[in-house]
Design a protein around this motif. Structure first.
Motif, PDB file in Angstrom:
ATOM      1  N   GLU A   8       0.862  -1.183   0.000  1.00 40.86           N
ATOM      2  CA  GLU A   8       0.000   0.000   0.000  1.00 40.86           C
ATOM      3  C   GLU A   8       0.896   1.230   0.000  1.00 40.86           C
ATOM      4  OE1 GLU A   8      -4.213  -0.879   2.168  1.00 40.86           O
ATOM      5  OE2 GLU A   8      -2.590  -0.157   3.426  1.00 40.86           O
TER       6      GLU A   8
ATOM      7  N   VAL B  81      -6.814  -0.207  -6.291  1.00 42.10           N
ATOM      8  CA  VAL B  81      -7.861   0.176  -5.361  1.00 42.10           C
ATOM      9  C   VAL B  81      -7.375   1.447  -4.680  1.00 42.10           C
ATOM     10  CG1 VAL B  81      -9.114  -0.414  -3.257  1.00 42.10           C
ATOM     11  CG2 VAL B  81      -8.560  -2.192  -4.897  1.00 42.10           C
TER      12      VAL B  81
ATOM     13  N   LYS C  29      -8.513   4.118  -1.702  1.00 43.51           N
ATOM     14  CA  LYS C  29      -9.486   4.238  -0.619  1.00 43.51           C
ATOM     15  C   LYS C  29      -9.024   5.258   0.409  1.00 43.51           C
ATOM     16  CE  LYS C  29      -7.505   0.235   1.688  1.00 43.51           C
ATOM     17  NZ  LYS C  29      -7.699  -1.104   2.168  1.00 43.51           N
ATOM     18  N   ASN C  30     -10.013   5.858   1.047  1.00 44.02           N
ATOM     19  CA  ASN C  30      -9.776   6.749   2.178  1.00 44.02           C
ATOM     20  C   ASN C  30     -11.077   6.797   2.979  1.00 44.02           C
ATOM     21  OD1 ASN C  30     -11.483   8.529   0.772  1.00 44.02           O
ATOM     22  ND2 ASN C  30      -9.841   9.939   0.206  1.00 44.02           N
TER      23      ASN C  30
ATOM     24  N   GLY D 298     -14.357   7.125   0.654  1.00 41.31           N
ATOM     25  CA  GLY D 298     -14.835   6.093  -0.254  1.00 41.31           C
ATOM     26  C   GLY D 298     -13.738   5.216  -0.800  1.00 41.31           C
ATOM     27  N   LYS D 299     -14.138   4.430  -1.787  1.00 39.43           N
ATOM     28  CA  LYS D 299     -13.235   3.448  -2.387  1.00 39.43           C
ATOM     29  C   LYS D 299     -13.627   3.253  -3.847  1.00 39.43           C
ATOM     30  CE  LYS D 299     -12.522  -1.509  -1.931  1.00 39.43           C
ATOM     31  NZ  LYS D 299     -12.802  -2.679  -1.094  1.00 39.43           N
TER      32      LYS D 299
ATOM     33  N   LEU E 186     -13.624  10.115  -3.648  1.00 36.78           N
ATOM     34  CA  LEU E 186     -12.530  10.170  -2.679  1.00 36.78           C
ATOM     35  C   LEU E 186     -12.346  11.543  -2.025  1.00 36.78           C
ATOM     36  CD1 LEU E 186     -10.074   8.220  -4.960  1.00 36.78           C
ATOM     37  CD2 LEU E 186     -11.304   7.290  -2.976  1.00 36.78           C
TER      38      LEU E 186
ATOM     39  N   VAL F 216      -5.054   9.293  -0.316  1.00 37.84           N
ATOM     40  CA  VAL F 216      -5.647   7.965  -0.446  1.00 37.84           C
ATOM     41  C   VAL F 216      -4.573   6.923  -0.161  1.00 37.84           C
ATOM     42  CG1 VAL F 216      -7.320   8.695  -2.206  1.00 37.84           C
ATOM     43  CG2 VAL F 216      -5.136   7.721  -2.925  1.00 37.84           C
TER      44      VAL F 216
ATOM     45  N   THR G 122     -14.305   0.249 -11.215  1.00 39.44           N
ATOM     46  CA  THR G 122     -15.611   0.595 -10.651  1.00 39.44           C
ATOM     47  C   THR G 122     -16.449   1.258 -11.734  1.00 39.44           C
ATOM     48  OG1 THR G 122     -14.610   0.938  -8.483  1.00 39.44           O
ATOM     49  CG2 THR G 122     -16.806   1.857  -8.826  1.00 39.44           C
TER      50      THR G 122
END
Length: 134
Positions: free
Chosen positions: A11, A63, A65-66, A69-70, A99, A117, A128
């Motif tokens: 990550e 991906v 994300k925070n 959202g994602k 995000l 993120v 998505t």
């Protein structure tokens, strides 16, 4: 079964800066639900060192994300000559808007140009879809 299957995907924390793009905007006018709009909008542009840290190739899915959202988007090399490790770019779109933090810090204006993120490989996951976002 290899040992690598038990290791988590790396990550990387990224600062996102959004921008406008005439080609993406034109595709949106043609069809908000069209394939061209998604191809130009569901993208994150990264420094080559960040691509390497994430152990992905250009065109792979990530991906993002925070706390807001994602989403899953395609990774692209930014193409910038100057290094910008840790800073990535996304066109202003429903994918980046997922995000954007809701807290405007009392200004009433969301932080479109400066939010963070966590990015990790989506290992071939599908981007998505816009119908999932709106």
């Amino acid at each position: 079964m290899g040992f690598g299957q038990f290791l988590a995907a790396p990550e990387v924390k990224l600062k996102i800066v959004t921008y406008r793009d005439i080609f993406q905007d034109s595709a949106k006018v043609a069809s908000l639900f069209g394939e061209d709009y998604e191809k130009l909008s569901a993208v994150i542009r990264l420094d080559p060192k960040d691509i390497s840290k994430l152990a992905i190739k250009e065109g792979d899915t990530l991906v993002l994300k925070n706390g807001s959202g994602k989403v899953v988007v395609k990774a692209r090399n930014s193409g910038y000559e100057k290094p910008h490790t840790g800073t990535a770019y996304m066109v202003n779109s429903p994918w980046s808007n997922v995000l954007v933090p809701e807290d405007a810090g009392g200004t009433g204006v969301p932080e479109f140009k400066d939010f963070e993120v966590l990015a990790s490989s989506a290992k071939g996951a599908k981007v998505t879809g816009i119908r999932e976002i709106i």
